[in-house]
Design an enzyme around this catalytic site. Sequence first.
Site, PDB file in Angstrom:
ATOM      1  N   GLY A  90      -4.980   3.659  -3.354  1.00 39.65           N
ATOM      2  CA  GLY A  90      -6.243   4.330  -3.625  1.00 39.65           C
ATOM      3  C   GLY A  90      -6.002   5.740  -4.127  1.00 39.65           C
TER       4      GLY A  90
ATOM      5  CG  ASP B  57      -1.472   1.259   1.618  1.00 38.38           C
ATOM      6  OD1 ASP B  57      -2.188   1.793   0.764  1.00 38.38           O
ATOM      7  OD2 ASP B  57      -1.248   1.744   2.736  1.00 38.38           O
TER       8      ASP B  57
END
Length: 495
Positions: A339, A190
């Site tokens: 994201g 991430d």
Amino acid sequence: MVHDVKTDTLKEKDIILVKPGEKVAADGIILEGESYLNESMLTGESKPVQKVKGDKVIAGAINGNGSIKVTVSHASKDSYLSQVIKLVDDAQKSKSKTQLLADTAAKWLTIIAIVAGIGTFLYWYLTGQSLAFAMERMVTVIVICCPHALGLAVPLVVAKSTALSAKNGLLIKNRTAFENARKITTIVFDKTGTLTVGKFEVSKIVSLQKELNENEIIRLASALEQKSEHPIATGILQKVKDLSISIPATENFNAITGKGVEAAVEGKKILVVSPGYLKENNLAIPEGFTANDTETVVFVIVNNQLAGYIALSDEIRPESAEAIKTLKENHIKSILLTGDNNKVAKSVSDTLGMDSFIAEVLPHQKLEKIKELQSKGEFVAMTGDGVNDAPALAIADVGIAVGSGSDIAAETAGIVLVNSNPKDIVSLILFGKATYRKMIQNLIWATGYNVIALPLAAGVLYKQGILLSPAAGAVLMTVSTVVVAINASFLKVKK
Ligand code: ADP
Ligand code: MG
């Protein structure tokens, strides 16, 4: 005013704010807000339960997407204790495959000892030796075969490796995940909070509506962010504090995981969201919208109208580049899954020299990407810190949470990087390999000597004049235990 306190200082009637993805710190009653709570670790019920004002919440439950205020019903110590007991319990129960293998081997060795003992006795007695001779052979065989060293072979390595890993910033919650670390072929990272520090600073505030100035844009945004656990929220709140703007109250707060947050402020419907959310809802990204490659941008929407945007910058962790480099040297692929927007993702991936990157992914897409890699035969580790990473952490072969991240990530992962240092992942893999090697060596030492000692004890070389006395058998058995113990103590963490 909200401020951080230590859990054990909480007392009755205190009011605590529980943000999305956070663990409820003390038992209490909801005073404001509503959310779905996962109480599985306490009740075993795996489906999150809806909780509204007036409902009871229990310490240790994990909050979903809402933000709630809870009146503490009793000091947290009582419930905390029960959680610690549970944790210790789980850790002790969590036996890895290698441990189970040792247990099985020990069981078989016991059976072999008895069968071989009786067999030896019968053979000598029936071939005309005295009862005393046959008995002595039987005793020696059983002494040799006694799975003494085997019982210690794996636990000794486990004890040593748990202590060493704790010293080196690795919290191992699941032994299987740790032993599997040696098989990793791909690591998915991430971005925010994992490869980057996750400390956002507001670099620009832009208003797109005449009637709202910059201060008004960030004031409205801050109302929502005060209830969010996301690193972006912390950055925005810091800026508001610097500007001495007072934060208005919110109603109906909801986190749209991986996309942003929404709530009502002063009668207006406000959203603070990612560029991806704008695209999805066919809202045009404003012309002349600028942000450089390293900036994360969130848009502020007021009553369905795009009102402005806030650009924030974050820094790559100084240890990230070296971590990725070492992984490469060990032929492990690294993939960035974030994201955040495409530009930032590309910039981070290029800077660190990662194999590939995928931007603007939602939590379920992170999970699907992991599954896709697994179906291609990769042994996948996932490293993340956020609420949005939890599903992927759960499905990955090895889930690694960053210590500074959300409670839900730490709860889901098998291993927690206590110092939030990506370099520790490399030590994890190398140390997992070393630990496994030690276990196998010990298993071989503990069982292997039987191959020679057992026939000798049974008297196979009796005709050649070689016979093992019961005392010599006992010495051999002890030696194998000592060898196993010494071998375990030589386990080291390579950096
Ligand atoms: P990452 O995968 O890099 O950790 P996230 O999935 O947590 O990123 O967030 C993705 C995007 O969603 C952010 O870049 C931001 O645009 C938006 N977002 C998430 N949470 C918030 C929040 N609290 N406030 C504003 N925007 C948010
Ligand atoms: Mg993150």
